[in-house]
Design a protein around this motif. Structure first.
Motif, PDB file in Angstrom:
ATOM      1  N   GLU A 177     -10.547 -10.414   8.802  1.00 43.57           N
ATOM      2  CA  GLU A 177     -10.431  -8.992   8.493  1.00 43.57           C
ATOM      3  C   GLU A 177     -10.367  -8.789   6.983  1.00 43.57           C
ATOM      4  OE1 GLU A 177      -6.603  -7.182   9.480  1.00 43.57           O
ATOM      5  OE2 GLU A 177      -5.796  -9.195   9.673  1.00 43.57           O
ATOM      6  N   VAL A 178     -10.667  -7.582   6.548  1.00 48.27           N
ATOM      7  CA  VAL A 178     -10.517  -7.207   5.143  1.00 48.27           C
ATOM      8  C   VAL A 178      -9.027  -7.005   4.900  1.00 48.27           C
ATOM      9  CG1 VAL A 178     -10.995  -5.444   3.413  1.00 48.27           C
ATOM     10  CG2 VAL A 178     -12.781  -6.113   5.023  1.00 48.27           C
ATOM     11  N   LYS A 224       0.850  -1.195   0.000  1.00 50.16           N
ATOM     12  CA  LYS A 224       0.000   0.000   0.000  1.00 50.16           C
ATOM     13  C   LYS A 224       0.884   1.241   0.000  1.00 50.16           C
ATOM     14  CE  LYS A 224      -2.112  -0.931   3.847  1.00 50.16           C
ATOM     15  NZ  LYS A 224      -3.034  -0.900   5.002  1.00 50.16           N
ATOM     16  N   LEU A 230      -7.756  -6.090   1.653  1.00 50.88           N
ATOM     17  CA  LEU A 230      -7.638  -4.929   0.779  1.00 50.88           C
ATOM     18  C   LEU A 230      -9.001  -4.553   0.243  1.00 50.88           C
ATOM     19  CD1 LEU A 230      -5.825  -2.904  -0.775  1.00 50.88           C
ATOM     20  CD2 LEU A 230      -5.678  -4.596  -2.590  1.00 50.88           C
ATOM     21  N   LYS A 231      -9.390  -3.309   0.457  1.00 50.63           N
ATOM     22  CA  LYS A 231     -10.582  -2.731  -0.156  1.00 50.63           C
ATOM     23  C   LYS A 231     -10.138  -1.399  -0.722  1.00 50.63           C
ATOM     24  CE  LYS A 231     -15.207  -0.994   0.688  1.00 50.63           C
ATOM     25  NZ  LYS A 231     -16.259  -0.770   1.690  1.00 50.63           N
ATOM     26  N   ASP A 232     -10.140  -1.283  -2.016  1.00 47.02           N
ATOM     27  CA  ASP A 232      -9.652  -0.074  -2.668  1.00 47.02           C
ATOM     28  C   ASP A 232     -10.780   0.508  -3.499  1.00 47.02           C
ATOM     29  OD1 ASP A 232      -8.152   1.931  -3.687  1.00 47.02           O
ATOM     30  OD2 ASP A 232      -6.738   0.663  -4.755  1.00 47.02           O
ATOM     31  N   TYR A 233     -11.545   1.379  -2.918  1.00 47.25           N
ATOM     32  CA  TYR A 233     -12.749   1.938  -3.545  1.00 47.25           C
ATOM     33  C   TYR A 233     -12.520   3.393  -3.917  1.00 47.25           C
ATOM     34  CZ  TYR A 233     -17.456   3.835  -3.908  1.00 47.25           C
ATOM     35  OH  TYR A 233     -18.585   4.475  -4.354  1.00 47.25           O
TER      36      TYR A 233
END
Length: 88
Positions: A78-79, A7, A81-84
């Motif tokens: 857990e999440v 990241k 990676l969330k890339d919004y």
């Protein structure tokens, strides 16, 4: 092989960030590789416009600009990676 999460570093100022504009750029990777160095190379070769920020900067290869941590299969759910991004 291991899984790595890459990241952008959060503490970069806009004038020193390859991600200063958020569009047409990769904001994270989950990569399978043997080593952190290998994961960073895969991210570098699959990057987008963030590699064009400054000549020779290579933000995915450089720990000053990006983090790369091994994902360990332990702990709570857990999440990863969330890339919004919303385009208005």
């Amino acid at each position: 092989m291991k899984l790595f999460l890459l990241k952008p570093n959060k503490d970069l100022s806009d004038d020193n960030s390859p991600w200063y504009t958020r569009w047409l750029k990769c904001h994270g990777f989950v990569i399978k590789a043997k080593t952190e160095k290998g994961a960073r190379r895969v991210a570098h070769w699959n990057a987008s416009n963030e590699n064009d920020y400054k000549d020779e900067l290579n933000p995915w290869l450089n720990p000053e600009y990006s983090s790369c941590v091994e994902i360990i299969n332990e702990g709570k759910a857990e999440v990863i990676l969330k890339d919004y991004r919303e385009i208005i």
